[in-house]
Design an enzyme around this catalytic site. Structure first.
Site, PDB file in Angstrom:
ATOM      1  N   ALA A  23       0.609  -1.210   0.137  1.00  0.00           N
ATOM      2  CA  ALA A  23      -0.056  -0.019  -0.090  1.00  0.00           C
ATOM      3  C   ALA A  23       0.779   1.427   0.112  1.00  0.00           C
ATOM      4  O   ALA A  23       0.616   2.283  -0.632  1.00  0.00           O
ATOM      5  CB  ALA A  23      -0.882   0.022   1.175  1.00  0.00           C
ATOM      6  N   THR A  27       0.439   5.520  -1.660  1.00  0.00           N
ATOM      7  CA  THR A  27       0.070   6.555  -0.762  1.00  0.00           C
ATOM      8  C   THR A  27       0.207   7.879  -1.436  1.00  0.00           C
ATOM      9  O   THR A  27      -0.502   8.842  -1.158  1.00  0.00           O
ATOM     10  CB  THR A  27       0.864   6.584   0.646  1.00  0.00           C
ATOM     11  OG1 THR A  27       2.254   6.389   0.439  1.00  0.00           O
ATOM     12  CG2 THR A  27       0.251   5.334   1.327  1.00  0.00           C
ATOM     13  N   GLN A 104       0.813  -6.230  -3.494  1.00  0.00           N
ATOM     14  CA  GLN A 104      -0.358  -6.541  -2.663  1.00  0.00           C
ATOM     15  C   GLN A 104      -1.620  -5.657  -2.957  1.00  0.00           C
ATOM     16  O   GLN A 104      -2.725  -5.787  -2.199  1.00  0.00           O
ATOM     17  CB  GLN A 104      -0.034  -6.382  -1.175  1.00  0.00           C
ATOM     18  CG  GLN A 104       1.129  -7.407  -0.872  1.00  0.00           C
ATOM     19  CD  GLN A 104       1.684  -7.088   0.448  1.00  0.00           C
ATOM     20  OE1 GLN A 104       1.022  -7.279   1.697  1.00  0.00           O
ATOM     21  NE2 GLN A 104       2.576  -6.241   0.491  1.00  0.00           N
ATOM     22  N   ILE A 106      -4.730  -3.505  -4.980  1.00  0.00           N
ATOM     23  CA  ILE A 106      -5.649  -3.832  -5.890  1.00  0.00           C
ATOM     24  C   ILE A 106      -6.173  -2.561  -6.729  1.00  0.00           C
ATOM     25  O   ILE A 106      -7.151  -2.676  -7.117  1.00  0.00           O
ATOM     26  CB  ILE A 106      -6.579  -4.172  -4.716  1.00  0.00           C
ATOM     27  CG1 ILE A 106      -7.062  -3.139  -3.911  1.00  0.00           C
ATOM     28  CG2 ILE A 106      -6.377  -5.458  -4.177  1.00  0.00           C
ATOM     29  CD1 ILE A 106      -8.308  -3.389  -2.939  1.00  0.00           C
ATOM     30  N   HIS A 122      -3.510  -9.814  -4.439  1.00  0.00           N
ATOM     31  CA  HIS A 122      -5.031  -9.774  -3.834  1.00  0.00           C
ATOM     32  C   HIS A 122      -6.158  -9.336  -4.792  1.00  0.00           C
ATOM     33  O   HIS A 122      -6.980  -8.862  -4.428  1.00  0.00           O
ATOM     34  CB  HIS A 122      -4.916  -8.774  -2.669  1.00  0.00           C
ATOM     35  CG  HIS A 122      -4.030  -9.382  -1.539  1.00  0.00           C
ATOM     36  ND1 HIS A 122      -3.639  -8.142  -0.562  1.00  0.00           N
ATOM     37  CD2 HIS A 122      -3.828 -10.318  -1.038  1.00  0.00           C
ATOM     38  CE1 HIS A 122      -2.926  -9.003   0.088  1.00  0.00           C
ATOM     39  NE2 HIS A 122      -3.120 -10.069   0.156  1.00  0.00           N
ATOM     40  N   CYS A 153     -28.916 -10.780 -14.111  1.00  0.00           N
ATOM     41  CA  CYS A 153     -29.503 -11.985 -13.591  1.00  0.00           C
ATOM     42  C   CYS A 153     -29.979 -11.725 -12.268  1.00  0.00           C
ATOM     43  O   CYS A 153     -30.716 -12.712 -11.769  1.00  0.00           O
ATOM     44  CB  CYS A 153     -28.566 -13.089 -14.013  1.00  0.00           C
ATOM     45  SG  CYS A 153     -27.252 -13.028 -12.739  1.00  0.00           S
ATOM     46  N   THR A 191       5.614  -1.658   1.992  1.00  0.00           N
ATOM     47  CA  THR A 191       4.904  -2.537   2.743  1.00  0.00           C
ATOM     48  C   THR A 191       5.255  -2.933   4.259  1.00  0.00           C
ATOM     49  O   THR A 191       6.612  -2.982   4.224  1.00  0.00           O
ATOM     50  CB  THR A 191       4.993  -3.976   1.872  1.00  0.00           C
ATOM     51  OG1 THR A 191       4.075  -4.924   2.787  1.00  0.00           O
ATOM     52  CG2 THR A 191       6.132  -4.385   1.519  1.00  0.00           C
ATOM     53  N   SER A 192       4.424  -3.040   5.151  1.00  0.00           N
ATOM     54  CA  SER A 192       4.721  -3.346   6.614  1.00  0.00           C
ATOM     55  C   SER A 192       5.409  -4.652   6.675  1.00  0.00           C
ATOM     56  O   SER A 192       5.898  -4.977   7.670  1.00  0.00           O
ATOM     57  CB  SER A 192       3.499  -3.132   7.534  1.00  0.00           C
ATOM     58  OG  SER A 192       2.642  -3.917   6.974  1.00  0.00           O
ATOM     59  N   ASN A 214      11.005   1.461   2.953  1.00  0.00           N
ATOM     60  CA  ASN A 214       9.885   1.665   3.645  1.00  0.00           C
ATOM     61  C   ASN A 214      10.034   2.757   4.903  1.00  0.00           C
ATOM     62  O   ASN A 214      10.976   2.892   5.395  1.00  0.00           O
ATOM     63  CB  ASN A 214       9.588   0.093   4.362  1.00  0.00           C
ATOM     64  CG  ASN A 214       8.097   0.126   4.466  1.00  0.00           C
ATOM     65  OD1 ASN A 214       7.181   0.302   3.569  1.00  0.00           O
ATOM     66  ND2 ASN A 214       7.498   0.057   5.674  1.00  0.00           N
TER      67      ASN A 214
HETATM   68  P1  NAD Z   1       0.476  -1.585   5.108  1.00  0.00           P
HETATM   69  O1  NAD Z   1      -0.645  -0.392   5.360  1.00  0.00           O
HETATM   70  O2  NAD Z   1       0.282  -2.566   6.225  1.00  0.00           O
HETATM   71  O3  NAD Z   1       1.907  -1.073   5.086  1.00  0.00           O
HETATM   72  C1  NAD Z   1       2.255   0.273   4.444  1.00  0.00           C
HETATM   73  C2  NAD Z   1       3.631   0.518   4.613  1.00  0.00           C
HETATM   74  O4  NAD Z   1       4.188   1.603   3.651  1.00  0.00           O
HETATM   75  C3  NAD Z   1       3.876   1.213   5.933  1.00  0.00           C
HETATM   76  O5  NAD Z   1       4.919   0.299   6.812  1.00  0.00           O
HETATM   77  C4  NAD Z   1       4.250   2.526   5.868  1.00  0.00           C
HETATM   78  O6  NAD Z   1       5.447   3.098   6.717  1.00  0.00           O
HETATM   79  C5  NAD Z   1       4.902   2.331   4.406  1.00  0.00           C
HETATM   80  N1  NAD Z   1       4.639   3.576   3.507  1.00  0.00           N
HETATM   81  C6  NAD Z   1       3.634   4.475   3.294  1.00  0.00           C
HETATM   82  N2  NAD Z   1       3.692   5.412   2.553  1.00  0.00           N
HETATM   83  C7  NAD Z   1       5.164   5.322   2.129  1.00  0.00           C
HETATM   84  C8  NAD Z   1       5.797   5.929   0.938  1.00  0.00           C
HETATM   85  N3  NAD Z   1       5.466   6.816   0.486  1.00  0.00           N
HETATM   86  N4  NAD Z   1       7.137   5.500   1.084  1.00  0.00           N
HETATM   87  C9  NAD Z   1       7.690   4.370   1.593  1.00  0.00           C
HETATM   88  N5  NAD Z   1       6.986   3.600   2.635  1.00  0.00           N
HETATM   89  C10 NAD Z   1       5.719   4.174   2.795  1.00  0.00           C
HETATM   90  O7  NAD Z   1       0.313  -2.234   3.730  1.00  0.00           O
HETATM   91  P2  NAD Z   1       0.657  -3.570   3.067  1.00  0.00           P
HETATM   92  O8  NAD Z   1       1.685  -4.082   3.747  1.00  0.00           O
HETATM   93  O9  NAD Z   1       0.589  -3.407   1.705  1.00  0.00           O
HETATM   94  O10 NAD Z   1      -0.540  -4.337   3.415  1.00  0.00           O
HETATM   95  C11 NAD Z   1      -1.852  -4.228   3.861  1.00  0.00           C
HETATM   96  C12 NAD Z   1      -3.078  -4.795   2.758  1.00  0.00           C
HETATM   97  O11 NAD Z   1      -3.437  -3.575   2.531  1.00  0.00           O
HETATM   98  C13 NAD Z   1      -2.598  -5.335   1.447  1.00  0.00           C
HETATM   99  O12 NAD Z   1      -3.191  -6.717   1.677  1.00  0.00           O
HETATM  100  C14 NAD Z   1      -3.089  -4.472   0.536  1.00  0.00           C
HETATM  101  O13 NAD Z   1      -4.074  -5.205  -0.569  1.00  0.00           O
HETATM  102  C15 NAD Z   1      -4.135  -3.575   1.202  1.00  0.00           C
HETATM  103  N6  NAD Z   1      -4.204  -2.312   0.590  1.00  0.00           N
HETATM  104  C16 NAD Z   1      -4.077  -1.751  -0.550  1.00  0.00           C
HETATM  105  C17 NAD Z   1      -4.126  -0.497  -1.146  1.00  0.00           C
HETATM  106  C18 NAD Z   1      -4.024  -0.272  -2.470  1.00  0.00           C
HETATM  107  O14 NAD Z   1      -4.354  -0.864  -3.354  1.00  0.00           O
HETATM  108  N7  NAD Z   1      -3.481   1.079  -2.758  1.00  0.00           N
HETATM  109  C19 NAD Z   1      -4.294   0.397  -0.120  1.00  0.00           C
HETATM  110  C20 NAD Z   1      -4.659   0.005   1.350  1.00  0.00           C
HETATM  111  C21 NAD Z   1      -4.385  -1.121   1.683  1.00  0.00           C
END
Ligand code: NAD
Length: 241
Positions: A23, A27, A104, A106, A122, A153, A191-192, A214
Site C-alpha cells: 500500500a 500513498t 498486494q 488492488i 489480492h 441476472c 509494505t509493512s 519503507n
Molecule cells: P500496510 O498499510 O500494512 O503498510 C504500508 C507500509 O508502507 C507502512 O509500513 C508505511 O510505513 C509504508 N509507507 C507508506 N507510505 C510510504 C511511502 N510513500 N514510501 C515508503 N513507505 C511508505 O500495507 P501492506 O503491507 O501493503 O498490507 C496491507 C494490505 O493492504 C494489503 O493486503 C493490500 O491489499 C491492502 N491495501 C491496498 C491498497 C492499495 O491497493 N493501494 C491500499 C490500502 C491497503
C-alpha cells in the site's frame, strides 16, 4: 548516495530483479495505506464496525449495503494516478532492469503506469464479476451504481479482490513464489510485511541482495543488505540507469 550507486551497480549486473510492494507504493497517489499514520486502520469508524469486517466475505454476503458503502468510500479511488514510484518501476521493466512487480495492491496503478509483468496477489478493483452468473463488469459499473451493484441476472456484482475470510488466488501465489525463489535481487517497498503472503514470500528469497524501502520498520529489516527509510517515489527513480 554511495548506497544508491552500489544498488545501481547490483541492478545492472543482476539477471533477475523482482519488486514486491504494498500500500505504501500508492500513498503518494492519494490512496491511504492500512497501517501507516493516516491509514484506514487508524481511523475510527463511526458505526463501530472494524475495517476488517467491512472488507470481509461475511459483510459482503450479510450486509452488502455496508460493504459497498465502505468499499466505494474508502477503497475505490477513481481519480488516483500513478506516482513516480509506479512510473520508475515501469521504466525499469522497459529497460530490462526488472523482471516483475508483485503487488498486494488492488488499485491497478502499476498497469496504468505501463508495467506489463504485474502479479496481483489480492486481485484488482478494476475487475468485477457477478456472484451468480460470473458475467464481468468494469469499475465504472460499480462507480455509477448507487448502493449495491446488481447484474442483469439479479446477482450481486462484486470486485475480484481477496476479501477477509477468502482464499488467496492460488495461481498468482504460485507465480510469485517462483519469482521470489529465482530472483537474485529483491526490492521490497511500501509494505509493512506484517501480512501474509507477503511476509512468507520474502522468506523464499534465496539471494543476499535484499533491499527494503519503507518509511517504518519491518520485521525483515535485519535480513536486508540495504534499508532505506525514505519515500519510495523519491528512491525508485534513482535506480534507473
Ligand atoms: P500496510 O498499510 O500494512 O503498510 C504500508 C507500509 O508502507 C507502512 O509500513 C508505511 O510505513 C509504508 N509507507 C507508506 N507510505 C510510504 C511511502 N510513500 N514510501 C515508503 N513507505 C511508505 O500495507 P501492506 O503491507 O501493503 O498490507 C496491507 C494490505 O493492504 C494489503 O493486503 C493490500 O491489499 C491492502 N491495501 C491496498 C491498497 C492499495 O491497493 N493501494 C491500499 C490500502 C491497503
Amino acid at each position: 548516495m554511495e548506497k544508491i550507486d552500489e544498488i545501481k551497480s547490483l541492478i545492472l549486473e543482476s539477471k533477475n530483479t523482482v519488486f514486491l510492494g504494498g500500500a505504501g507504493v500508492s500513498t503518494e497517489s492519494g490512496i491511504p495505506d492500512f497501517r501507516g499514520p493516516n491509514g484506514l486502520y487508524t481511523q475510527k469508524n463511526k458505526r463501530g464496525y472494524t475495517p476488517e469486517y467491512m472488507l470481509s466475505h461475511t459483510c459482503l454476503v450479510k450486509n452488502p449495503d455496508l460493504f459497498f458503502e465502505n468499499y466505494k468510500t474508502n477503497v475505490l479511488h477513481p481519480n488516483a494516478e500513478p506516482n513516480m514510484a509506479h512510473k520508475a518501476l515501469a521504466t525499469m521493466e522497459e529497460k530490462g532492469l526488472l523482471t516483475a512487480v508483485i503487488t498486494q495492491n488492488i488499485d491497478g496503478l502499476h498497469q496504468m503506469a505501463g508495467s506489463k509483468s504485474v502479479i496481483e496477489l489480492h486481485g484488482s478493483t478494476c475487475e468485477n464479476y457477478c456472484c451468480r452468473c460470473g458475467k464481468q463488469y468494469d469499475i465504472d459499473f460499480i462507480l455509477k451504481t448507487d448502493g449495491v451493484p446488481h447484474c442483469s441476472c439479479g446477482g450481486i456484482v462484486r470486485p475480484n479482490v481477496t476479501l477477509y475470510e477468502e482464499e488467496l488466488n492460488e495461481s498468482a501465489l504460485m507465480v510469485a513464489a517462483t519469482l521470489m525463489s529465482t530472483a537474485d535481487i529483491l526490492i521490497v517497498g511500501g509494505t509493512s510485511l506484517t501480512v501474509n503472503p507477503a511476509a512468507s514470500l520474502v522468506s523464499l528469497f534465496p539471494g543476499k541482495h535484499l533491499i527494503i524501502i519503507n518509511l517504518s520498520e519491518t520485521p525483515f529489516d535485519h535480513m536486508a543488505e540495504f534499508v532505506i527509510r525514505e519515500k519510495i517515489s523519491d528512491v525508485l527513480p534513482l535506480f534507473i540507469i
